[in-house]
Write an enzyme that holds these catalytic residues in place. Structure first.
Site, PDB file in Angstrom:
ATOM      1  CD  GLU A 433      43.489  31.846 -31.741  1.00 17.93           C
ATOM      2  OE1 GLU A 433      44.170  31.356 -32.674  1.00 17.93           O
ATOM      3  OE2 GLU A 433      43.839  31.801 -30.554  1.00 17.93           O
ATOM      4  CG  ASP A 506      47.133  33.813 -32.476  1.00 19.68           C
ATOM      5  OD1 ASP A 506      47.142  34.497 -33.520  1.00 19.68           O
ATOM      6  OD2 ASP A 506      46.675  34.215 -31.387  1.00 19.68           O
ATOM      7  CG  ASP A 508      49.194  30.614 -29.436  1.00 14.62           C
ATOM      8  OD1 ASP A 508      48.265  30.030 -30.038  1.00 14.62           O
ATOM      9  OD2 ASP A 508      49.037  31.681 -28.822  1.00 14.62           O
ATOM     10  CG  ASP A 510      45.287  29.184 -26.018  1.00 15.39           C
ATOM     11  OD1 ASP A 510      45.235  28.059 -25.473  1.00 15.39           O
ATOM     12  OD2 ASP A 510      45.271  30.259 -25.392  1.00 15.39           O
TER      13      ASP A 510
END
Ligand code: 0RA
Length: 670
Positions: A433, A506, A508, A510
């Site tokens: 990403e 990641d 998180d 997103d």
């Protein structure tokens, strides 16, 4: 049936009309055989079983009301205003028909023809099964001016049934308490009960179903379901908040032979199709003969109307089944005396005559509907023609972009940092990403066998995008070319350039979103690759723990606590590095903390970009140390479902999901 103890008594109504099989011991021995499981699903089956009997009375034209009340102490009361279970002495058993119905397996007056019964699959096993699995059960029958009552413990009557009063009403009230020694779950789900009873109310025209929650520790609640128009109201509710094509809902309710066919249909302007099939009020998730008949007639009728009204040009190809399905909301509900269910979950209707009935009735009446509602007809067909055009555009796009052999000619994407090995078995592709994490991964990797493909931003919404748009998306095109396999029906596992494909995002929200998008893409368009176990999810550490020169990584909170204990650190400094702050800045800061060697410095990683190339290799990419999760088909399917829900047109489930997962969303584990 293997059971030879069957005695078929006269098949008229009343006490004699009961087929006797055997006692309840088998139910106690193997409850799962009768109610599917002894967990939550089985527990709720007890309620469905009694309710279904009331629905049977309604379908036979005798009952109009059913009431379900959740009582304190784990008890449930289910009442109906049907004929009431017969109470006369039963000729074969010598006890009351009521006691026979409640203590003999497969005993019931409505078996053996006459009326539609909810007796397929796991339902319709009989109230005796509920009795067998209840530590206490009370039956009250209002019939012939009298109220009869009888109580049971684990299926055994305490006394014979006896009159306890007079009444002007008719009906049956069963109150029971599921046996705590049988069920692993004893808490009824209000939501599940509402959903099921609402659906049954939609499916049974003219019935009122009330539900009340009077349990201790629960807010008192009361619901009443009555839907004028039955499944027509159901379709209206399903399309609530959507832009519809035909304001007037198509609806038909017709008898053929001894069967009934009921269909309600409306188009909306979305892509998804919503087809709900029922036979005798039992949901058929796998469809069956009624759905086959429906689909055949739908495609044929729309094509024939479109041709005769010049909505399709002569040179246009016919609308396909796929074209006429987009935006379709339909309920097909049939009633028949002897339903046959097949398939793995017994969820598929098998009666061959139903194909003919539905095809004929629906074809005729839908054709008339279109003629009588030209505006609606034009809107529906306009939508189907658009779908057809999109389908043809996608086919052309695929033919040009993915023509057999075309990929070999295509140069690998510039963003791909390929590995040097040409042996797919040892090669790995990291899908990373963002460009910054991609940069770290490129520097940190072992270039012999590890390739890196950075993906920018959120890749296209695969679910709703058409194939032509999807293939026009550069990020996806890059991925398809890098993998070498082509997609969909052109997919060739033998051409896979990397045997391990690793999604690295990641930790998180997103990151979770991008991971879901990628899993959906793989699930939909590279299915065999998922089946073959080539897809993985990288597990970057959540924390770095530093004590002096000693660096440890933790991949979970538990592991973090364990390491802190092992390091013997009492003085702990938690340091959160905000996204965007460079790894160098962090390095400088840790140098300062080195002066106090007793301290453990904890860094929580929020993004891959916070790790320098060396750390990324060490923690996430080095085959000797890294942790990876292999993606199973279930994972991918689940991601697809979640994706559908989060991105699809339906607001209800999305809202529900977000509400129930709002707090957990950061760890969204898919
Ligand atoms: C056997 C025969 C008849 C009705 C029923 C059972 C019956 C069972 C249940 C269970 C819950 N509610 C129910 N309502 C009816 C036929 C009765 C007749 O011929 O009068």
């Amino acid at each position: 049936m293997a059971n030879k103890k069957v005695k078929n008594v006269k098949s008229t109504y009343g006490a004699d009309a009961i087929t006797v099989l055997e006692g309840l011991e088998p139910v106690r021995k193997r409850p799962g055989m009768y109610i599917g499981s002894t967990s939550a699903a089985g527990l709720h089956h007890l309620i469905w079983e009694v309710v279904d009997n009331g629905i049977d009375e309604a379908m036979a034209g005798y009952a109009t009301e059913i009431g379900v009340t959740l009582l304190p102490d784990g008890m449930v009361e289910v009442g109906d205003n049907g004929r009431g279970i017969p109470v006369e002495k039963h000729k074969v058993t010598g006890v009351s028909a009521l006691e026979t119905v409640l203590t003999k397996l497969h005993a019931g007056g409505k078996f053996g023809g006459g009326g539609y019964k909810v007796s397929g699959g796991l339902h319709g096993v009989g109230v005796s099964v509920v009795n067998a699995l209840s530590s206490y059960l009370k039956a009250e029958v209002h019939r012939d001016g009298k109220v009869w009552m009888q109580e049971y413990k684990i299926g055994k009557p305490l006394k014979p049934a006896k009159p306890v009063g007079t009444t002007k009403k008719t009906g049956t009230i069963i109150t029971f308490k599921p046996d705590a020694s049988v069920f692993t779950e004893l808490e009824f789900s209000w939501g599940k009960i509402l959903d099921r009873l609402r659906q049954q109310a939609y499916l049974t025209k003219g019935i009122t179903i009330s539900v009340a929650d009077k349990r201790e520790g629960h807010r008192e609640k009361f619901y009443k379901f009555y839907f004028e128009g039955g499944i027509k109201a159901y379709v209206k509710a399903l399309n609530h908040n959507k832009t519809v094509k035909n304001e007037t809902i198509f609806y038909i309710d017709k008898d053929v032979d001894t069967s009934k066919v009921e269909i309600a249909l409306q188009y909306n302007d979305e892509f998804n199709e919503m087809v709900l099939a029922f036979a005798n009020n039992i949901h058929n998730p796998e469809g069956g003969t009624h759905i086959v008949g429906f689909r055949t007639a739908l495609t044929r009728t729309l094509n024939s109307y479109a041709r005769s009204h010049n909505l399709l040009r002569e040179k246009d190809e016919n609308l396909t089944g796929e074209d006429v399905r987009e935006g379709l909301t339909v309920i097909v509900s049939v009633k028949l005396t002897d339903p046959q269910f097949e398939g793995q979950t017994k969820g598929k209707l098998g009666n061959a005559e139903m194909k003919t009935y539905v095809e004929q009735i629906f074809g005729e009446t839908f054709s008339t509907f279109l003629e009588e509602h030209p505006k609606e007809a034009e809107a529906i067909i306009g939508k189907c023609v658009l779908s057809a055009q999109a389908r043809i555009a996608a086919r052309t796009a695929r033919a040009t972009i993915l023509r057999k052999g075309a990929l070999e000619g295509m140069t690998l994407p510039g963003k791909l940092a390929d590995c040097s090995s040409r042996n797919p078995e040892e090669c790995e592709l990291y899908i990373v990403e963002g460009d910054s994490a991609g940069g770290s991964a490129k520097q940190g990797r072992d270039r012999k066998f590890q390739a890196i493909l950075p993906l920018r931003g959120k890749i296209l919404n695969v679910e709703r995008a058409r194939l032509d748009k999807m293939l026009a998306n550069n990020e996806i095109k890059n991925l398809v070319i890098a993998l070498g396999t082509n997609i969909d029906d052109q997919f060739d596992l033998g051409k896979l350039r990397y045997h391990r494909i690793i999604i690295m995002t990641d930790a998180d929200v997103d990151g979770a979103h991008i991971r879901t998008l990628l899993l959906t893409l793989f699930y939909r368009h590279f299915t065999p690759l998922v089946n073959n176990g080539n897809l993985y999810i990288a597990q970057p550490p959540l924390y770095q723990l530093k004590k002096g020169q000693n660096i440890n990584y933790a991949y979970s909170d538990e592991e973090k606590d364990k390491i802190i204990k092992e390091l013997g650190g009492e003085v702990v400094e938690v340091e959160e590095i905000a996204e965007g702050e460079s790894a160098e800045a962090e390095e400088a800061e840790t140098k300062e903390t080195k002066k106090a060697p007793a301290r453990i410095n904890i860094q929580r990683y929020k993004g891959l970009g916070e790790m320098n190339p060396g750390q990324l290799w060490e923690t996430t990419m080095d085959p000797k140390q890294r942790i990876m999760r292999q993606v199973t088909v279930e994972d991918a399917a689940r991601a697809d479902e979640i994706f559908d829900m989060l991105m699809g047109g339906e607001v209800g489930p999305r809202k529900h999901f977000i509400q129930t997962h709002a707090k957990k969303v950061e760890n969204l584990d898919i």
